[in-house]
Motif scaffolding. Structure first.
Motif, short mmCIF file in Angstrom:
data_model
loop_
_atom_site.label_atom_id
_atom_site.label_comp_id
_atom_site.label_asym_id
_atom_site.label_seq_id
_atom_site.Cartn_x
_atom_site.Cartn_y
_atom_site.Cartn_z
N ARG A 88 0.82 -1.22 0.00
CA ARG A 88 0.00 0.00 0.00
C ARG A 88 0.85 1.27 0.00
NH1 ARG A 88 -3.16 -3.40 3.65
NH2 ARG A 88 -5.08 -3.97 2.59
N ILE A 89 1.95 1.21 -0.76
CA ILE A 89 2.82 2.36 -0.93
C ILE A 89 2.83 2.71 -2.41
CG2 ILE A 89 5.17 3.24 -0.73
CD1 ILE A 89 5.57 1.22 1.57
N LYS A 90 2.32 3.86 -2.75
CA LYS A 90 2.24 4.34 -4.14
C LYS A 90 1.60 3.29 -5.05
CE LYS A 90 6.10 7.45 -3.63
NZ LYS A 90 5.62 8.77 -3.75
N PRO A 91 0.35 2.92 -4.81
CA PRO A 91 -0.30 1.88 -5.60
C PRO A 91 -0.49 2.24 -7.07
CG PRO A 91 -1.88 2.90 -4.13
CD PRO A 91 -0.53 3.44 -3.76
N ALA A 131 -1.29 -8.34 -19.26
CA ALA A 131 -0.79 -7.10 -18.66
C ALA A 131 -1.74 -5.94 -18.93
CB ALA A 131 0.62 -6.78 -19.18
N ILE A 132 -2.37 -5.92 -20.12
CA ILE A 132 -3.39 -4.91 -20.41
C ILE A 132 -4.57 -5.06 -19.46
CG2 ILE A 132 -5.12 -4.18 -22.12
CD1 ILE A 132 -2.99 -4.74 -24.28
N PHE A 133 -4.95 -6.31 -19.18
CA PHE A 133 -6.03 -6.57 -18.23
C PHE A 133 -5.69 -6.01 -16.86
CE2 PHE A 133 -7.66 -9.58 -14.96
CZ PHE A 133 -9.01 -9.26 -15.06
N ILE A 134 -4.45 -6.18 -16.42
CA ILE A 134 -4.02 -5.64 -15.12
C ILE A 134 -4.09 -4.11 -15.15
CG2 ILE A 134 -2.09 -5.40 -13.49
CD1 ILE A 134 -3.49 -8.14 -13.50
N PHE A 135 -3.60 -3.51 -16.22
CA PHE A 135 -3.66 -2.06 -16.32
C PHE A 135 -5.10 -1.57 -16.27
CE2 PHE A 135 -4.26 1.82 -18.77
CZ PHE A 135 -3.42 2.68 -18.08
N TYR A 136 -5.97 -2.22 -17.02
CA TYR A 136 -7.37 -1.82 -17.06
C TYR A 136 -8.05 -2.02 -15.70
CZ TYR A 136 -12.22 -1.49 -18.53
OH TYR A 136 -13.53 -1.12 -18.65
N GLY A 137 -7.75 -3.14 -15.06
CA GLY A 137 -8.38 -3.44 -13.77
C GLY A 137 -7.87 -2.57 -12.63
N ARG A 138 -6.66 -2.09 -12.73
CA ARG A 138 -6.06 -1.29 -11.66
C ARG A 138 -5.97 0.20 -12.02
NH1 ARG A 138 -6.54 -4.42 -7.24
NH2 ARG A 138 -5.44 -6.39 -7.48
N ARG A 139 -6.63 0.62 -13.09
CA ARG A 139 -6.53 2.00 -13.56
C ARG A 139 -7.06 3.00 -12.54
NH1 ARG A 139 -10.94 -0.16 -15.51
NH2 ARG A 139 -12.84 1.06 -15.80
N SER A 140 -7.94 2.57 -11.65
CA SER A 140 -8.48 3.50 -10.65
C SER A 140 -7.37 3.99 -9.72
CB SER A 140 -9.59 2.84 -9.84
OG SER A 140 -9.10 1.74 -9.12
N TYR A 141 -6.36 3.18 -9.46
CA TYR A 141 -5.24 3.63 -8.63
C TYR A 141 -4.42 4.67 -9.37
CZ TYR A 141 -6.20 -0.29 -5.55
OH TYR A 141 -6.79 -1.17 -4.69
N PHE A 142 -4.34 4.52 -10.68
CA PHE A 142 -3.59 5.46 -11.50
C PHE A 142 -4.29 6.81 -11.51
CE2 PHE A 142 -2.21 7.09 -15.71
CZ PHE A 142 -0.87 7.17 -15.42
#
Length: 145
Positions: A88-91, A131-142
């Motif tokens: 939980r550091i810079k997610p 990897a695109i799936f991970i980016f899409y699924g975690r885009r809210s942190y971005f």
């Protein structure tokens, strides 16, 4: 009576949404761990194997320093897929790591296709799509950063 029925439907929708969210989070973590293991193995082998051995196995030989650079990027990407969210550091670094690994997999797919092996190009293509799936699924942190 109508209010009771709408409240029950609302509770059912809320429960179903929580269940779908839990399934999505479990799937994202599973894919992240799988990709992290793949990239840790691939990157560490690029860093530890002699360059002559690696270039002899390639259909399109690449410069030795470039291979080492890709190895470092893969290991860093593997750590970036797991550690920021786990600690939980810079997610926001997790979707960035995933996007960097997508770029590496685009290059790997292109190099494999240049070597004339279409079937072998499917592996880096699928890994890139994950990897695109991970980016899409975690885009809210971005977006939160």
């Amino acid at each position: 009576m109508n209010n009771v029925a709408s409240l029950q439907v609302s509770n059912e929708n809320n429960t179903q949404g929580k269940r779908q969210n839990k399934v999505m989070l479990t799937t994202l973590w599973s894919v992240q761990v799988l990709l992290a293991l793949i990239f840790l193995f691939a990157g560490s082998s690029k860093l530890l194997m002699p360059i002559e051995m690696m270039t002899s196995q390639m259909s399109v030989p690449l410069p030795g320093l470039f291979i080492r650079f890709i190895g470092v990027a893969e290991v860093a990407g593997a750590l970036g897929l797991i550690l920021p969210l786990l600690l939980r550091i810079k997610p926001f670094l997790t979707p960035l790591a995933a996007s960097g690994l997508v770029i590496i997999m685009i290059g790997a797919t292109a190099i494999t296709l240049m070597g004339g092996d279409v079937v072998s190009a499917l592996l880096p293509l699928v890994v890139g799509l994950l990897a695109i799936f991970i980016f899409y699924g975690r885009r809210s942190y971005f977006k939160a950063a």
